[in-house]
Design a protein around this motif. Sequence first.
Motif, PDB file in Angstrom:
ATOM      1  N   ARG A 273       0.829  -1.205   0.000  1.00 35.31           N
ATOM      2  CA  ARG A 273       0.000   0.000   0.000  1.00 35.31           C
ATOM      3  C   ARG A 273       0.867   1.259   0.000  1.00 35.31           C
ATOM      4  O   ARG A 273       0.487   2.287  -0.571  1.00 35.31           O
ATOM      5  N   TRP A 274       2.000   1.182   0.670  1.00 34.58           N
ATOM      6  CA  TRP A 274       2.924   2.321   0.690  1.00 34.58           C
ATOM      7  C   TRP A 274       3.379   2.664  -0.728  1.00 34.58           C
ATOM      8  O   TRP A 274       3.306   3.820  -1.159  1.00 34.58           O
ATOM      9  N   LEU A 275       3.826   1.664  -1.462  1.00 39.21           N
ATOM     10  CA  LEU A 275       4.362   1.930  -2.785  1.00 39.21           C
ATOM     11  C   LEU A 275       3.266   2.259  -3.797  1.00 39.21           C
ATOM     12  O   LEU A 275       3.482   3.072  -4.703  1.00 39.21           O
ATOM     13  N   THR A 276       2.106   1.649  -3.657  1.00 37.48           N
ATOM     14  CA  THR A 276       1.022   1.999  -4.584  1.00 37.48           C
ATOM     15  C   THR A 276       0.549   3.432  -4.338  1.00 37.48           C
ATOM     16  O   THR A 276       0.172   4.134  -5.286  1.00 37.48           O
ATOM     17  N   ALA A 277       0.596   3.884  -3.084  1.00 34.29           N
ATOM     18  CA  ALA A 277       0.258   5.282  -2.809  1.00 34.29           C
ATOM     19  C   ALA A 277       1.312   6.210  -3.394  1.00 34.29           C
ATOM     20  O   ALA A 277       0.989   7.261  -3.972  1.00 34.29           O
ATOM     21  N   MET A 278       2.598   5.834  -3.263  1.00 38.37           N
ATOM     22  CA  MET A 278       3.660   6.631  -3.879  1.00 38.37           C
ATOM     23  C   MET A 278       3.442   6.729  -5.383  1.00 38.37           C
ATOM     24  O   MET A 278       3.625   7.791  -5.996  1.00 38.37           O
ATOM     25  N   SER A 279       3.044   5.637  -6.005  1.00 36.60           N
ATOM     26  CA  SER A 279       2.799   5.619  -7.440  1.00 36.60           C
ATOM     27  C   SER A 279       1.619   6.511  -7.812  1.00 36.60           C
ATOM     28  O   SER A 279       1.687   7.302  -8.754  1.00 36.60           O
ATOM     29  N   ARG A 280       0.538   6.396  -7.057  1.00 37.83           N
ATOM     30  CA  ARG A 280      -0.692   7.118  -7.405  1.00 37.83           C
ATOM     31  C   ARG A 280      -0.539   8.623  -7.289  1.00 37.83           C
ATOM     32  O   ARG A 280      -1.090   9.374  -8.100  1.00 37.83           O
ATOM     33  N   VAL A 281       0.205   9.099  -6.278  1.00 36.59           N
ATOM     34  CA  VAL A 281       0.320  10.546  -6.071  1.00 36.59           C
ATOM     35  C   VAL A 281       1.588  11.119  -6.693  1.00 36.59           C
ATOM     36  O   VAL A 281       1.835  12.326  -6.616  1.00 36.59           O
ATOM     37  N   THR A 290      14.797   0.252   7.706  1.00 33.20           N
ATOM     38  CA  THR A 290      15.259  -0.774   6.777  1.00 33.20           C
ATOM     39  C   THR A 290      14.237  -1.890   6.602  1.00 33.20           C
ATOM     40  O   THR A 290      13.991  -2.361   5.480  1.00 33.20           O
ATOM     41  N   PHE A 291      13.621  -2.328   7.707  1.00 30.01           N
ATOM     42  CA  PHE A 291      12.741  -3.494   7.618  1.00 30.01           C
ATOM     43  C   PHE A 291      11.556  -3.241   6.703  1.00 30.01           C
ATOM     44  O   PHE A 291      11.017  -4.175   6.097  1.00 30.01           O
ATOM     45  N   ALA A 292      11.118  -1.972   6.573  1.00 27.15           N
ATOM     46  CA  ALA A 292       9.951  -1.672   5.753  1.00 27.15           C
ATOM     47  C   ALA A 292      10.238  -1.934   4.275  1.00 27.15           C
ATOM     48  O   ALA A 292       9.385  -2.438   3.541  1.00 27.15           O
ATOM     49  N   TYR A 293      11.429  -1.592   3.827  1.00 29.83           N
ATOM     50  CA  TYR A 293      11.796  -1.872   2.436  1.00 29.83           C
ATOM     51  C   TYR A 293      11.849  -3.382   2.198  1.00 29.83           C
ATOM     52  O   TYR A 293      11.455  -3.878   1.133  1.00 29.83           O
ATOM     53  N   GLU A 294      12.314  -4.123   3.206  1.00 26.32           N
ATOM     54  CA  GLU A 294      12.361  -5.583   3.086  1.00 26.32           C
ATOM     55  C   GLU A 294      10.952  -6.165   3.009  1.00 26.32           C
ATOM     56  O   GLU A 294      10.679  -7.088   2.232  1.00 26.32           O
ATOM     57  N   LEU A 295      10.027  -5.629   3.808  1.00 27.99           N
ATOM     58  CA  LEU A 295       8.647  -6.120   3.775  1.00 27.99           C
ATOM     59  C   LEU A 295       8.009  -5.907   2.400  1.00 27.99           C
ATOM     60  O   LEU A 295       7.248  -6.752   1.926  1.00 27.99           O
ATOM     61  N   CYS A 296       8.315  -4.793   1.768  1.00 28.38           N
ATOM     62  CA  CYS A 296       7.746  -4.539   0.441  1.00 28.38           C
ATOM     63  C   CYS A 296       8.252  -5.550  -0.577  1.00 28.38           C
ATOM     64  O   CYS A 296       7.495  -6.006  -1.437  1.00 28.38           O
ATOM     65  N   VAL A 297       9.522  -5.901  -0.488  1.00 26.90           N
ATOM     66  CA  VAL A 297      10.067  -6.911  -1.397  1.00 26.90           C
ATOM     67  C   VAL A 297       9.315  -8.219  -1.231  1.00 26.90           C
ATOM     68  O   VAL A 297       8.927  -8.871  -2.217  1.00 26.90           O
ATOM     69  N   ARG A 298       9.081  -8.612   0.008  1.00 26.54           N
ATOM     70  CA  ARG A 298       8.380  -9.877   0.258  1.00 26.54           C
ATOM     71  C   ARG A 298       6.923  -9.802  -0.191  1.00 26.54           C
ATOM     72  O   ARG A 298       6.377 -10.768  -0.730  1.00 26.54           O
ATOM     73  N   ASP A 299       6.282  -8.641   0.042  1.00 33.40           N
ATOM     74  CA  ASP A 299       4.867  -8.500  -0.284  1.00 33.40           C
ATOM     75  C   ASP A 299       4.636  -8.477  -1.793  1.00 33.40           C
ATOM     76  O   ASP A 299       3.559  -8.856  -2.271  1.00 33.40           O
ATOM     77  N   ALA A 300       5.639  -8.027  -2.540  1.00 36.79           N
ATOM     78  CA  ALA A 300       5.480  -7.898  -3.997  1.00 36.79           C
ATOM     79  C   ALA A 300       5.752  -9.184  -4.751  1.00 36.79           C
ATOM     80  O   ALA A 300       5.511  -9.257  -5.959  1.00 36.79           O
ATOM     81  N   ARG A 301       6.257 -10.208  -4.052  1.00 35.02           N
ATOM     82  CA  ARG A 301       6.620 -11.456  -4.727  1.00 35.02           C
ATOM     83  C   ARG A 301       5.411 -12.151  -5.355  1.00 35.02           C
ATOM     84  O   ARG A 301       4.282 -12.026  -4.872  1.00 35.02           O
TER      85      ARG A 301
END
Length: 716
Positions: A273-281, A290-301
């Motif tokens: 949701r963080w990255l899709t919001a960055m994309s939309r706006v 650091t851990f948040a960037y790691e979570l996005c990698v895992r969530d996008a798999r």
Amino acid sequence: MPSATFVDILSDRADRRGADTAFTFLLDGERDEASITYGELAGRARALAARLGAGAAPGERVLLACPPGIDYIAAFLGCLYARVVAVPVFPLAPRDGADPLRAIIRDCRPRLVLTTAGLAAATADRLAPGEAGARPAVLAVDAPVGDPAGAEPGDLGGLGDLGDLGDLGDLGDLGDLEAGGQARPPGADDVAYLQYSSGSTGAPRGVLITHGNLVHNSARIAGVCGNRPDHRGVSWLPPYHDMGLIGGILQPLYTGFHPVLMSPLDFLARPMRWLTAMSRVGGAVSVAPTFAYELCVRDARDRSWPELDLSAWELAFVGAEPVRAETLDRFTEAFAPYGFQRRAFIPCYGLAESTLMVTTGRAGAEPTTVTVDRDRLADGVVSRAPSGDGAGARLVGCGAPVEGHRLLIVDPATARPRPPGTVGEIWTRGPSVAPGYWNRPDETAAAFRARLAGGAGDDSDGPYLRTGDLGALVDGELVVTGRLKDVVIIHGRNHYPSDIELTAETAHPGLRRGCGAAFAVDAGGGERLVVAQEVRPSVPDAELPSVAAAVRRAVAATHRVAVHAVVLLDRGEVPKTMTGKVRRSACREAFLAGDLRPRHQDQAPLGTPPAAGTMPAPSRPPAAPPDPPLPAVDAPPADRAGAVQDWLVGRVAQALSVPADQIDPEVPFADYGADSVVVTRLAGDLAGWLGREVSPVLLFDHPTIAELAGHLAGQP
């Protein structure tokens, strides 16, 4: 913008750009929005300040317990206008175990608690036990003026005589009126808020952050950002932590750019949701641990994101915990196809005692990494490893000190500066460094009044802030190598080992008091918590698994962090000094080397069991099992409970990489190594399947699969 306080900044924004949107909050983490203009925000802050003035004098503490959102921002700024000292805390305290909120209340003795009307009753109820004679009044910031639900006026007398609060001397002149009879606005030296560390239950320490500290650090951050009012940004960070408050809320207000905010729970439930919001706006700036960037990698798999566009992202600040080169690599690899560029990363180093930022990388330059010889690093020397040496340790450069600050690497034993390329304690000084801790003169002197030994005896010798972190200067950049202090950082949150040890040793009567050590170990993708604890000889071996489970549950309930390994030892096995002080570093080293001799070691299923000398990253979990059919609305409660239980068993089994028949619905989530991040992700997936909101709090209030399924079966 040269301003003394954020009161000046907001007033100027309201005068010049009153109709412009100041903040937008995603109510559902995606598209349901609430916004407020600069004019509206200034009006709400001033109105709340007037209400605060009726119940709290300037300099008194006001607990800020609102959930993330527009109300939180207005409440914080209202405290600044009223010249009361805001104390940001998590909005709802745990229902069981030791309560960090009560420890903070005992320490700072707030006059009022600010929350929302929907949480006012629950907040008052949780404040009541054990707080006789010191119970603050609860004020709902979103209730209309004069609404009886807006406050509990009877509680205002519960504090008793406040004349013993003689700890306001450092706040300067707090006279209420100027010569002309008008209320005096806050000054740069007045304290704006207290920043408490997360998870502190024993002896919490609140850092005194002044208005001047806030403006100076915000100006330095704006310099890195290019001071661009046309930027757009997105933040999900908790506003009760320094990075979320300053980086996510105050920096946009200082610079004048429009941020989009969301709840940290919505991010943890679905990190993308963080990255899709960055994309939309078209987001250009964001900040996260650091851990948040790691979570996005895992969530996008395992799926594509055809509409994702991160090409506008110019400034990706990363900090709050050790910055890992491997995480930067993985994130860039995963999202380069969507326009993300590695040079957007800006590694930072900071801490609350210096408001937020101490050093930062340069915008537009790729992060600096250096591969060093591990053996030389253990000896305190940063020496580049031979090219192609796969055994070298990769360190990330966190840039140079922010403007106006000085940073030294100092031998912690001799207080003498160390040369570049050698490891020592990080010392810093400058206008962003806080004046000290709330009502803790001895700890303030030790941490904030350090002076160099054998110096010239002038101002260059100090005072300095001793950060307790270890690092070295390499080519003018700071690389952080470890911690002199024992603070455990997991998922960007600080936890004091003494607090965890107290919780652990009281979890079961068979554990020896004062004979435990809590420490973090590197698991490749982040830090994990280990608790080594001595057990009484009278406890039979057959009972040791239940003792370890009790430790795991108590720590999870109180601190919202999973224990990766519980190591139960015989009497005298936990390393101590001659005076009986626990040697946590020595215990950690013995654990990693396989030198501890446990009677029983309980390893959480989530992740790979530790081997001597290493803590490998958890293996990638298999794909999630297909969702079973949703239970019919008119189905019997037992059938609905069974369907939810089957879903939860399948998801937990998938996370553990074990057959579903090995998952016991009566075993608490904490026993499977599920911390607050894992639980929140599970709640998000469950909400997606059920098609309605499932609060992560439910998984703490109903801590087993069977209990949670039974609870949800009784709801539509």
